[in-house]
Design an enzyme around this catalytic site. Structure first.
Site, mmCIF file in Angstrom:
data_model
loop_
_atom_site.group_PDB
_atom_site.id
_atom_site.type_symbol
_atom_site.label_atom_id
_atom_site.label_comp_id
_atom_site.label_asym_id
_atom_site.label_seq_id
_atom_site.Cartn_x
_atom_site.Cartn_y
_atom_site.Cartn_z
ATOM 1 N N LEU A 1 0.860 -1.243 -0.188
ATOM 2 C CA LEU A 1 -0.120 -0.109 0.012
ATOM 3 C C LEU A 1 0.836 1.263 -0.130
ATOM 4 O O LEU A 1 0.384 2.311 0.042
ATOM 5 C CB LEU A 1 -0.934 -0.318 1.114
ATOM 6 N N LYS B 1 15.128 -6.491 4.196
ATOM 7 C CA LYS B 1 15.612 -5.412 4.867
ATOM 8 C C LYS B 1 16.745 -5.726 5.631
ATOM 9 O O LYS B 1 17.292 -4.687 6.188
ATOM 10 C CB LYS B 1 14.242 -5.331 6.114
ATOM 11 N N ASN C 1 14.626 -0.099 6.275
ATOM 12 C CA ASN C 1 13.295 0.077 5.322
ATOM 13 C C ASN C 1 13.365 1.254 4.546
ATOM 14 O O ASN C 1 12.203 1.349 3.710
ATOM 15 C CB ASN C 1 12.193 -0.231 6.390
ATOM 16 N N ASP D 1 10.827 2.219 10.786
ATOM 17 C CA ASP D 1 9.594 1.422 11.567
ATOM 18 C C ASP D 1 9.589 1.443 12.951
ATOM 19 O O ASP D 1 8.468 1.714 13.494
ATOM 20 C CB ASP D 1 10.002 -0.346 11.152
ATOM 21 N N GLY E 1 9.755 -12.117 15.556
ATOM 22 C CA GLY E 1 10.277 -12.154 14.278
ATOM 23 C C GLY E 1 10.700 -10.724 14.018
ATOM 24 O O GLY E 1 10.924 -9.779 14.971
HETATM 25 P P1 ATR Z 1 7.631 -10.290 10.698
HETATM 26 O O1 ATR Z 1 8.946 -10.036 10.083
HETATM 27 O O2 ATR Z 1 6.347 -9.874 9.782
HETATM 28 O O3 ATR Z 1 7.729 -10.348 11.958
HETATM 29 P P2 ATR Z 1 8.392 -13.103 10.946
HETATM 30 O O4 ATR Z 1 9.769 -12.873 11.061
HETATM 31 O O5 ATR Z 1 8.108 -14.337 10.127
HETATM 32 O O6 ATR Z 1 7.563 -12.255 10.254
HETATM 33 O O7 ATR Z 1 7.702 -13.615 12.289
HETATM 34 C C1 ATR Z 1 6.445 -14.092 12.434
HETATM 35 C C2 ATR Z 1 6.074 -13.998 13.777
HETATM 36 O O8 ATR Z 1 4.583 -14.711 13.779
HETATM 37 C C3 ATR Z 1 7.132 -15.221 14.557
HETATM 38 O O9 ATR Z 1 7.038 -14.737 15.986
HETATM 39 C C4 ATR Z 1 6.189 -16.465 14.503
HETATM 40 O O10 ATR Z 1 6.456 -17.235 15.607
HETATM 41 P P3 ATR Z 1 7.615 -18.534 15.468
HETATM 42 O O11 ATR Z 1 8.726 -17.911 15.776
HETATM 43 O O12 ATR Z 1 7.405 -19.444 16.630
HETATM 44 O O13 ATR Z 1 7.553 -18.832 14.176
HETATM 45 C C5 ATR Z 1 4.700 -15.938 14.578
HETATM 46 N N1 ATR Z 1 3.741 -16.865 14.133
HETATM 47 C C6 ATR Z 1 3.424 -16.976 12.841
HETATM 48 N N2 ATR Z 1 2.514 -18.008 12.789
HETATM 49 C C7 ATR Z 1 2.152 -18.363 14.047
HETATM 50 C C8 ATR Z 1 1.147 -19.401 14.570
HETATM 51 N N3 ATR Z 1 0.449 -19.870 13.821
HETATM 52 N N4 ATR Z 1 1.063 -19.433 15.799
HETATM 53 C C9 ATR Z 1 1.832 -18.581 16.711
HETATM 54 N N5 ATR Z 1 2.941 -17.904 16.142
HETATM 55 C C10 ATR Z 1 2.994 -17.770 14.803
#
Ligand code: ATR
Length: 273
Positions: free
Chosen positions: A15, A67, A88, A103, A129
């Site tokens: 967006l 990033k 970013n 960010d 994450g």
């Molecule tokens: P971003 O950069 O958007 O933060 P990411 O680095 O892939 O994306 O992080 C995603 C986050 O969502 C992580 O904390 C992930 O948990 P894990 O470290 O256990 O993978 C969390 N996450 C994604 N799907 C999940 C789910 N179904 N239940 C709980 N946590 C989830």
């Protein structure tokens, strides 16, 4: 014409063009700049960087998965980008590439814009994450006491160890919210408009709830917060505030965040199914 852009993989749903184009138009800069989404696959990042001048790209935003990998191509980093190892926003200043992270301040500004207080408050951050890094770093610097909960506890421990020196940060073994003032979801749970990262009975009126997701606009977590009469915000203001700071870095001019928000809301209205 100077070109501005956002690069990512995938990028078609970004967006950023909507809000940046609206801000450029509002500041009568549309004859000087445009802003587009450019799909850059990870293997093609070096080529993109090499051809910036040829393509007259004077600045660009960076989203997943670039990033961190972008950093090795940059000449300087601001302190936030350096500390969290994520960029970013890149400004191409006479071929010198300056990397920024907006960010972190974008998240803090979104709290300020909505009168959420966080200094000396206790925040539970769900997730560990990339987005959690920005949120945790910003809040710790602002004097918030942080607890992290993540599905994979090891990642929460790693995040804690990384930022331990900045302030009070602990990892929850079992999810609980009774000590928290703020609850902040940085996980992707809720993007499907079905799941919530938190059982409903762990949310009560005492909590202020932030979900950094903005599509769906009101995630299942925020619907629950609404039911419990909590104050809550989604991630739209964070998106706008990080974009507004990038805009200032690109053009030297402060954009109107209200105009950016109107453009996004009208985009949502016209594109909702
Ligand atoms: P971003 O950069 O958007 O933060 P990411 O680095 O892939 O994306 O992080 C995603 C986050 O969502 C992580 O904390 C992930 O948990 P894990 O470290 O256990 O993978 C969390 N996450 C994604 N799907 C999940 C789910 N179904 N239940 C709980 N946590 C989830």
């Amino acid at each position: 014409m100077n070109h501005l852009a956002v690069i990512g993989h995938p990028i078609q749903h970004s967006l950023s063009p909507v809000m940046h184009m609206a801000a450029l138009k509002d500041k009568e800069l549309s004859d000087v700049y445009d802003y587009q989404a450019i799909h850059v696959q990870p293997t093609l990042l070096p080529e993109f960087i090499e051809t910036l001048n040829q393509k007259h790209i004077s600045g660009f935003n960076v989203t997943l998965p670039h990033k961190t990998t972008i950093i090795k191509y940059l000449d300087t980093l601001d302190s936030t980008a350096h500390d969290i190892a994520a960029v970013n926003t890149v400004v191409n200043k006479n071929s010198e590439l300056l990397g920024y992270n907006t960010d972190v301040q974008g998240f803090i500004d979104s709290l300020d814009d909505n009168n959420f207080t966080y200094k000396n408050k206790r925040a539970l951050v769900l997730g560990a994450g990339g987005s959690a890094q920005a949120v945790v770093y910003g809040l710790l610097k602002a004097g918030t006491n942080i607890e992290i909960f993540n599905r994979t506890r090891f990642k929460a421990e790693t995040l804690k160890n990384r930022f331990d020196a900045l302030g009070s940060i602990t990892v929850q073994r079992n999810l609980k919210t009774n000590d928290s003032d703020l609850i902040i979801n940085t996980t992707s749970v809720g993007l499907n408009d079905i799941d919530s990262p938190l059982p409903a009975d762990l949310i009560s009126e005492q909590h202020e709830v932030v979900d950094i997701i903005y599509n769906p606009f009101t995630t299942p977590l925020l619907k629950e917060a609404q039911k419990k009469h909590c104050r809550y915000i989604n991630g739209l203001d964070m998106l706008i505030s990080q974009g507004a700071q990038a805009f200032k870095l690109f053009t030297g001019i402060e954009p109107n965040k209200v105009i950016m928000k109107e453009a996004l809301l009208s985009y949502f209205k016209n594109h909702s199914s």
